[in-house]
Design a protein around this motif. Structure first.
Motif, short mmCIF file in Angstrom:
data_model
loop_
_atom_site.label_atom_id
_atom_site.label_comp_id
_atom_site.label_asym_id
_atom_site.label_seq_id
_atom_site.Cartn_x
_atom_site.Cartn_y
_atom_site.Cartn_z
N LYS A 69 0.73 -1.39 0.02
CA LYS A 69 0.07 -0.14 -0.44
C LYS A 69 0.86 1.38 0.05
O LYS A 69 0.03 1.99 -0.65
CB LYS A 69 -1.18 -0.28 1.37
CG LYS A 69 -1.92 0.92 1.12
CD LYS A 69 -2.57 1.07 2.41
CE LYS A 69 -3.73 1.94 2.42
NZ LYS A 69 -3.19 3.65 2.86
N ARG A 70 2.12 1.57 0.86
CA ARG A 70 3.02 2.65 0.67
C ARG A 70 2.93 2.78 -0.12
O ARG A 70 3.47 4.11 -0.96
CB ARG A 70 3.98 1.79 2.00
CG ARG A 70 4.53 4.09 2.11
CD ARG A 70 6.10 3.13 3.62
NE ARG A 70 7.14 2.20 2.72
CZ ARG A 70 8.13 2.05 2.30
NH1 ARG A 70 7.40 3.24 1.39
NH2 ARG A 70 8.50 0.65 1.29
N LYS A 71 3.61 1.76 -1.26
CA LYS A 71 4.48 1.57 -2.57
C LYS A 71 3.42 2.44 -3.62
O LYS A 71 3.60 3.14 -4.58
CB LYS A 71 5.05 0.84 -3.07
CG LYS A 71 6.72 0.36 -2.07
CD LYS A 71 6.73 -0.82 -2.38
CE LYS A 71 8.36 -1.11 -1.97
NZ LYS A 71 8.86 -2.67 -2.36
N PHE A 72 1.99 2.21 -3.48
CA PHE A 72 1.45 1.46 -4.03
C PHE A 72 0.56 3.51 -4.13
O PHE A 72 0.35 5.00 -4.74
CB PHE A 72 -0.33 1.70 -4.33
CG PHE A 72 -1.13 1.33 -4.89
CD1 PHE A 72 -1.11 0.80 -6.10
CD2 PHE A 72 -2.34 1.88 -5.30
CE1 PHE A 72 -1.78 0.39 -7.71
CE2 PHE A 72 -3.54 2.06 -5.55
CZ PHE A 72 -3.28 1.49 -7.15
N ASP A 73 0.79 4.19 -2.34
CA ASP A 73 0.06 5.22 -2.38
C ASP A 73 1.87 6.28 -2.87
O ASP A 73 0.75 7.09 -3.66
CB ASP A 73 0.26 5.81 -1.44
CG ASP A 73 -1.01 5.48 -0.20
OD1 ASP A 73 -1.81 5.19 -1.60
OD2 ASP A 73 -0.73 4.89 0.75
N ILE A 74 2.14 5.55 -3.55
CA ILE A 74 3.58 6.88 -3.87
C ILE A 74 3.30 7.76 -5.71
O ILE A 74 2.81 8.07 -6.17
CB ILE A 74 4.73 6.42 -4.02
CG1 ILE A 74 5.57 6.90 -2.66
CG2 ILE A 74 5.54 7.39 -5.07
CD1 ILE A 74 6.82 5.46 -2.17
N PHE A 75 2.77 6.44 -6.44
CA PHE A 75 2.41 6.19 -7.44
C PHE A 75 0.61 7.25 -7.64
O PHE A 75 0.94 7.97 -8.16
CB PHE A 75 2.26 4.64 -8.20
CG PHE A 75 1.28 4.86 -9.38
CD1 PHE A 75 2.03 5.44 -10.64
CD2 PHE A 75 0.18 3.97 -9.57
CE1 PHE A 75 1.14 5.08 -11.66
CE2 PHE A 75 -0.06 3.48 -10.96
CZ PHE A 75 0.12 3.96 -11.81
N ILE A 76 -0.10 6.66 -6.85
CA ILE A 76 -1.12 7.65 -6.44
C ILE A 76 -0.58 9.45 -6.38
O ILE A 76 -1.47 9.75 -7.13
CB ILE A 76 -2.11 7.21 -6.25
CG1 ILE A 76 -3.13 5.80 -6.84
CG2 ILE A 76 -2.99 7.38 -5.85
CD1 ILE A 76 -3.40 5.48 -7.87
N TYR A 77 -0.15 8.87 -6.01
CA TYR A 77 0.41 10.96 -5.03
C TYR A 77 1.30 11.43 -6.71
O TYR A 77 0.59 12.58 -6.82
CB TYR A 77 1.25 10.58 -3.74
CG TYR A 77 0.81 10.40 -3.05
CD1 TYR A 77 -0.40 10.50 -2.84
CD2 TYR A 77 1.22 10.00 -2.03
CE1 TYR A 77 -1.11 10.15 -1.39
CE2 TYR A 77 0.56 9.48 -0.47
CZ TYR A 77 -0.58 10.05 0.23
OH TYR A 77 -1.05 9.24 1.14
N LYS A 78 1.79 10.64 -7.42
CA LYS A 78 2.47 11.17 -8.15
C LYS A 78 1.52 11.55 -9.94
O LYS A 78 1.69 12.85 -10.27
CB LYS A 78 3.25 10.13 -8.74
CG LYS A 78 4.30 10.71 -10.08
CD LYS A 78 5.60 9.68 -10.52
CE LYS A 78 6.34 10.11 -11.62
NZ LYS A 78 7.22 11.52 -11.08
#
Length: 199
Positions: A69-78
């Motif tokens: 989830k933490r890594k996926f959030d980085i993608f969504i924040y981008k």
């Protein structure tokens, strides 16, 4: 509003990264005048990232074969931090396909991205030969598991032969009939000469 192009497919070697590269080059040369924001999510083989002229960024979303989830959030924040005219080309890769689609479906991520004002196009290669039924099945599955507002671009890849079954073309298939309301475009990739394939 950003435009998010995702290349998806359950099989390896069907042309997902090739489609992403063609799309990114077309956007750079004919629409944007610069490379789009290119992202490779395949944690095993970063084929798209090897196109150095496109400045592709690799984002690692995987932990133990699943989405972290933490890594996926980085993608969504981008995506959330993008400008209104930004264009993304994201190669999801075979190794991330199942985990990514499950995660996005369970957490309703496609709806979230649409509510943020983004436009999403899913680019799905359909391969001839032995991969035909698997790639057609993936198209049906993706159409069923994503919101109606998201359009699909079908890329008919004839590298392993014509994309037809029982003498019927893709446009004559049951799969096309079932998904045509979602399909925005159909692009045929010809079977090139051997020397062109090597190049």
């Amino acid at each position: 509003m950003a435009l998010i192009n995702l290349t998806l497919g359950i099989k390896g070697g069907i042309g997902k990264s090739f489609v992403a590269a063609l799309l990114a080059q077309y956007l750079m040369d004919n629409v944007l005048g610069k490379p789009p924001i290119c992202i490779d999510l395949d944690y095993v083989t970063q084929t798209f990232a090897n196109y150095r002229g496109l400045d592709v960024k690799y984002i690692d979303l995987e932990t133990d074969g699943d989405i972290e989830k933490r890594k996926f959030d980085i993608f969504i924040y981008k995506i959330a931090e993008s400008q209104d005219d930004d264009v993304f080309v994201v190669d999801c890769g075979r190794n991330m396909y199942t985990a990514l689609m499950n995660y996005m479906k369970v957490n309703d991520v496609f709806t979230l991205l649409l509510q943020m004002g983004n436009e999403i196009i899913l680019h799905i290669p359909i391969m001839g030969g032995q991969e035909l039924e698997d790639t057609m099945s993936a198209l049906r599955e993706i159409a069923a598991d994503t919101p109606q507002a998201i359009k699909i671009s079908a890329w008919i890849n004839q590298y392993h032969g014509a994309v037809e079954s029982g003498g019927k073309s893709f446009e004559q298939s049951v799969t096309y009939t079932q998904t045509k309301d979602r399909i925005r475009s159909i692009t045929y990739i010809p079977k090139w000469r051997e020397d062109m394939q090597q190049d």
